[in-house]
Design a protein around this motif. Structure first.
Motif, PDB file in Angstrom:
ATOM      1  N   ARG A 133       1.705  -2.097  -2.362  1.00  0.00           N
ATOM      2  CA  ARG A 133       2.933  -2.121  -1.565  1.00  0.00           C
ATOM      3  C   ARG A 133       2.998  -3.297  -0.606  1.00  0.00           C
ATOM      4  O   ARG A 133       4.072  -3.846  -0.369  1.00  0.00           O
ATOM      5  CB  ARG A 133       3.055  -0.810  -0.793  1.00  0.00           C
ATOM      6  CG  ARG A 133       4.260  -0.733   0.124  1.00  0.00           C
ATOM      7  CD  ARG A 133       4.425   0.660   0.673  1.00  0.00           C
ATOM      8  NE  ARG A 133       5.356   0.704   1.783  1.00  0.00           N
ATOM      9  CZ  ARG A 133       5.703   1.803   2.424  1.00  0.00           C
ATOM     10  NH1 ARG A 133       5.188   2.963   2.053  1.00  0.00           N
ATOM     11  NH2 ARG A 133       6.548   1.765   3.432  1.00  0.00           N
ATOM     12  N   GLU A 184      -0.433  -8.893  -9.213  1.00  0.00           N
ATOM     13  CA  GLU A 184      -0.070  -8.851 -10.632  1.00  0.00           C
ATOM     14  C   GLU A 184      -1.268  -9.128 -11.526  1.00  0.00           C
ATOM     15  O   GLU A 184      -1.487  -8.447 -12.532  1.00  0.00           O
ATOM     16  CB  GLU A 184       1.036  -9.868 -10.921  1.00  0.00           C
ATOM     17  CG  GLU A 184       2.367  -9.535 -10.278  1.00  0.00           C
ATOM     18  CD  GLU A 184       2.497 -10.097  -8.875  1.00  0.00           C
ATOM     19  OE1 GLU A 184       1.471 -10.548  -8.313  1.00  0.00           O
ATOM     20  OE2 GLU A 184       3.610 -10.059  -8.322  1.00  0.00           O
ATOM     21  N   SER A 204       2.305   2.930 -12.442  1.00  0.00           N
ATOM     22  CA  SER A 204       1.790   2.022 -13.469  1.00  0.00           C
ATOM     23  C   SER A 204       1.437   2.794 -14.737  1.00  0.00           C
ATOM     24  O   SER A 204       1.653   2.312 -15.856  1.00  0.00           O
ATOM     25  CB  SER A 204       0.554   1.283 -12.952  1.00  0.00           C
ATOM     26  OG  SER A 204       0.872   0.488 -11.839  1.00  0.00           O
ATOM     27  N   VAL A 218       3.905  -2.888 -13.878  1.00  0.00           N
ATOM     28  CA  VAL A 218       4.673  -2.321 -12.768  1.00  0.00           C
ATOM     29  C   VAL A 218       3.706  -1.548 -11.877  1.00  0.00           C
ATOM     30  O   VAL A 218       2.958  -0.705 -12.361  1.00  0.00           O
ATOM     31  CB  VAL A 218       5.783  -1.386 -13.285  1.00  0.00           C
ATOM     32  CG1 VAL A 218       6.558  -0.794 -12.120  1.00  0.00           C
ATOM     33  CG2 VAL A 218       6.728  -2.146 -14.210  1.00  0.00           C
ATOM     34  N   TYR A 219       3.713  -1.825 -10.587  1.00  0.00           N
ATOM     35  CA  TYR A 219       2.715  -1.201  -9.713  1.00  0.00           C
ATOM     36  C   TYR A 219       3.311  -0.620  -8.435  1.00  0.00           C
ATOM     37  O   TYR A 219       2.586  -0.085  -7.601  1.00  0.00           O
ATOM     38  CB  TYR A 219       1.600  -2.204  -9.358  1.00  0.00           C
ATOM     39  CG  TYR A 219       2.123  -3.555  -8.958  1.00  0.00           C
ATOM     40  CD1 TYR A 219       2.479  -3.819  -7.652  1.00  0.00           C
ATOM     41  CD2 TYR A 219       2.276  -4.562  -9.900  1.00  0.00           C
ATOM     42  CE1 TYR A 219       2.974  -5.041  -7.278  1.00  0.00           C
ATOM     43  CE2 TYR A 219       2.778  -5.804  -9.543  1.00  0.00           C
ATOM     44  CZ  TYR A 219       3.121  -6.040  -8.235  1.00  0.00           C
ATOM     45  OH  TYR A 219       3.619  -7.266  -7.874  1.00  0.00           O
ATOM     46  N   THR A 220       4.621  -0.743  -8.241  1.00  0.00           N
ATOM     47  CA  THR A 220       5.254  -0.097  -7.087  1.00  0.00           C
ATOM     48  C   THR A 220       6.510   0.642  -7.546  1.00  0.00           C
ATOM     49  O   THR A 220       7.140   0.267  -8.537  1.00  0.00           O
ATOM     50  CB  THR A 220       5.666  -1.110  -5.994  1.00  0.00           C
ATOM     51  OG1 THR A 220       6.715  -1.950  -6.491  1.00  0.00           O
ATOM     52  CG2 THR A 220       4.486  -1.966  -5.565  1.00  0.00           C
ATOM     53  N   ASP A 268       9.341   0.678  -5.981  1.00  0.00           N
ATOM     54  CA  ASP A 268      10.500  -0.197  -5.797  1.00  0.00           C
ATOM     55  C   ASP A 268      10.719  -1.080  -7.025  1.00  0.00           C
ATOM     56  O   ASP A 268      11.853  -1.263  -7.479  1.00  0.00           O
ATOM     57  CB  ASP A 268      10.314  -1.078  -4.555  1.00  0.00           C
ATOM     58  CG  ASP A 268      10.449  -0.292  -3.262  1.00  0.00           C
ATOM     59  OD1 ASP A 268      10.963   0.840  -3.309  1.00  0.00           O
ATOM     60  OD2 ASP A 268      10.024  -0.804  -2.211  1.00  0.00           O
ATOM     61  N   LYS A 269       9.633  -1.633  -7.555  1.00  0.00           N
ATOM     62  CA  LYS A 269       9.738  -2.475  -8.747  1.00  0.00           C
ATOM     63  C   LYS A 269      10.187  -1.656  -9.948  1.00  0.00           C
ATOM     64  O   LYS A 269      11.022  -2.112 -10.755  1.00  0.00           O
ATOM     65  CB  LYS A 269       8.388  -3.136  -9.037  1.00  0.00           C
ATOM     66  CG  LYS A 269       8.377  -4.033 -10.277  1.00  0.00           C
ATOM     67  CD  LYS A 269       9.280  -5.243 -10.112  1.00  0.00           C
ATOM     68  CE  LYS A 269       9.144  -6.194 -11.290  1.00  0.00           C
ATOM     69  NZ  LYS A 269      10.053  -7.352 -11.171  1.00  0.00           N
ATOM     70  N   GLN A 298      13.875  -1.051  -9.683  1.00  0.00           N
ATOM     71  CA  GLN A 298      14.616  -2.277  -9.987  1.00  0.00           C
ATOM     72  C   GLN A 298      14.725  -2.487 -11.494  1.00  0.00           C
ATOM     73  O   GLN A 298      15.805  -2.788 -12.019  1.00  0.00           O
ATOM     74  CB  GLN A 298      13.916  -3.476  -9.346  1.00  0.00           C
ATOM     75  CG  GLN A 298      14.571  -4.809  -9.661  1.00  0.00           C
ATOM     76  CD  GLN A 298      13.745  -5.989  -9.164  1.00  0.00           C
ATOM     77  OE1 GLN A 298      12.890  -5.844  -8.287  1.00  0.00           O
ATOM     78  NE2 GLN A 298      13.993  -7.153  -9.722  1.00  0.00           N
ATOM     79  N   LEU A 299      13.617  -2.305 -12.205  1.00  0.00           N
ATOM     80  CA  LEU A 299      13.618  -2.502 -13.657  1.00  0.00           C
ATOM     81  C   LEU A 299      14.498  -1.478 -14.368  1.00  0.00           C
ATOM     82  O   LEU A 299      15.198  -1.809 -15.328  1.00  0.00           O
ATOM     83  CB  LEU A 299      12.185  -2.426 -14.193  1.00  0.00           C
ATOM     84  CG  LEU A 299      11.295  -3.624 -13.892  1.00  0.00           C
ATOM     85  CD1 LEU A 299       9.861  -3.347 -14.329  1.00  0.00           C
ATOM     86  CD2 LEU A 299      11.830  -4.860 -14.598  1.00  0.00           C
ATOM     87  N   GLU A 328      18.053  -2.475 -13.805  1.00  0.00           N
ATOM     88  CA  GLU A 328      18.387  -3.645 -14.629  1.00  0.00           C
ATOM     89  C   GLU A 328      18.528  -3.249 -16.096  1.00  0.00           C
ATOM     90  O   GLU A 328      19.422  -3.709 -16.805  1.00  0.00           O
ATOM     91  CB  GLU A 328      17.307  -4.705 -14.483  1.00  0.00           C
ATOM     92  CG  GLU A 328      17.301  -5.383 -13.133  1.00  0.00           C
ATOM     93  CD  GLU A 328      16.123  -6.337 -12.966  1.00  0.00           C
ATOM     94  OE1 GLU A 328      15.261  -6.362 -13.868  1.00  0.00           O
ATOM     95  OE2 GLU A 328      16.054  -7.022 -11.929  1.00  0.00           O
TER      96      GLU A 328
END
Length: 284
Positions: free
Chosen positions: A210, A230, A250, A266-268, A270-271, A274-275, A278
């Motif tokens: 984070r 990453e 993840s 992917v590790y959060t 929030d990410k 977002q994905l 999208e």
């Protein structure tokens, strides 16, 4: 120039005895100004021993520790200066609170630096702002505060010395989710506001993901990995082999990858969100 360099640092416990053990071995590490480095590893991996070398609590048996361009063991003056340049906040730091008021506890470090009263006052107020403590709390006894507030007072006491490097050992340990989030946000905001270097020692892969820009993985007293979040988190298999669990989110995306939907590492949360948004937009 890096603000912190460890060159071939090795430390032995019980040196010369039959029980002699290498707590850390041949540690080579370079940390740039302004980086937020997460230090992770299983219990006994050498995290705490490494941390205690950064401001001279422990002296390496071999190798050098360089802070702000100077070998901290070059002379007595260098050791003293390193202890102000590298602020170390141990696990459960609230147990070290002892003054009558929050203000006096935060002011303790700056006063020991020999600063004038007006400078001490400025630093206390700045540190309180960084950790989100209101002015009304400064006149209260630290023992009247909540657990999360006590933790922030203790961290403020280190921040008030305005170290070039702030080292936090498990700063979210024992806190509820809300308290944990406040501490992590505080750490991130402090680094951004001051451009200081922060080292965050943690067992939580989620916490490190984070807030950290880089991750140092310790294993059996050695550096197992060091790189961006990453780069390190992409090696989920190797991390599991040494007893570390990747973030739950993840694992979900690893399952998706095995089903043919590769969205990358992917590790959060929030990410992940977002994905997903999208992806949903692309489908529309």
């Amino acid at each position: 120039m890096p603000v912190l360099v460890l060159d071939g640092v090795t430390h032995l416990y019980n040196k010369g005895l039959p029980t002699e053990k290498k707590a850390i071995e041949n540690i080579n590490l370079s940390v740039e100004k302004g980086e937020l480095v997460g230090i992770i590893g299983h219990t006994g991996s050498g995290k705490s021993t490494l941390m205690q070398h950064l401001n001279g609590i422990l002296k390496p048996d071999t190798g050098t520790v360089i802070v702000d361009g100077a070998d901290i063991w070059g002379n007595k003056k260098a050791v003293r200066e390193a202890r102000f340049k590298v602020g170390l906040c141990f696990q459960y730091p609230e147990y070290q609170l002892f003054e009558e008021t929050v203000y006096k506890d935060i002011a303790f470090g700056p006063k020991n630096m020999g600063l004038r009263d007006n400078e001490v006052n400025k630093r206390v107020l700045r540190a309180a702002d960084y950790v989100g403590l209101s002015r009304e709390l400064l006149d209260k006894s630290p023992f009247d505060l909540s657990g999360g507030e006590k933790r922030r007072v203790a961290i403020a006491g280190v921040i008030a010395m305005e170290p070039k490097v702030l080292v936090l050992d498990e700063p979210t340990a024992g806190l509820d989710p809300r308290g944990r989030d406040k501490i992590l946000d505080m750490i991130k905001n402090y680094r951004e506001a001051t451009e200081s270097t922060v080292l965050l020692v943690s067992h939580s892969m989620e916490d490190v993901a984070r807030v950290a820009s880089k991750v140092l993985v310790m294993n059996k007293g050695k550096v197992e990995m060091f790189g961006t979040v990453e780069e390190v988190y992409a090696h989920s298999g190797e991390l599991r082999k040494i007893g570390l669990n990747v973030p739950q989110v993840s694992k979900v995306f690893e399952i998706l990858k095995s089903k043919g939907l590769d969205l990358g590492t992917v590790y959060t949360v929030d990410k992940a969100a977002q994905l997903i948004l999208e992806r949903g937009g692309a489908v529309k």
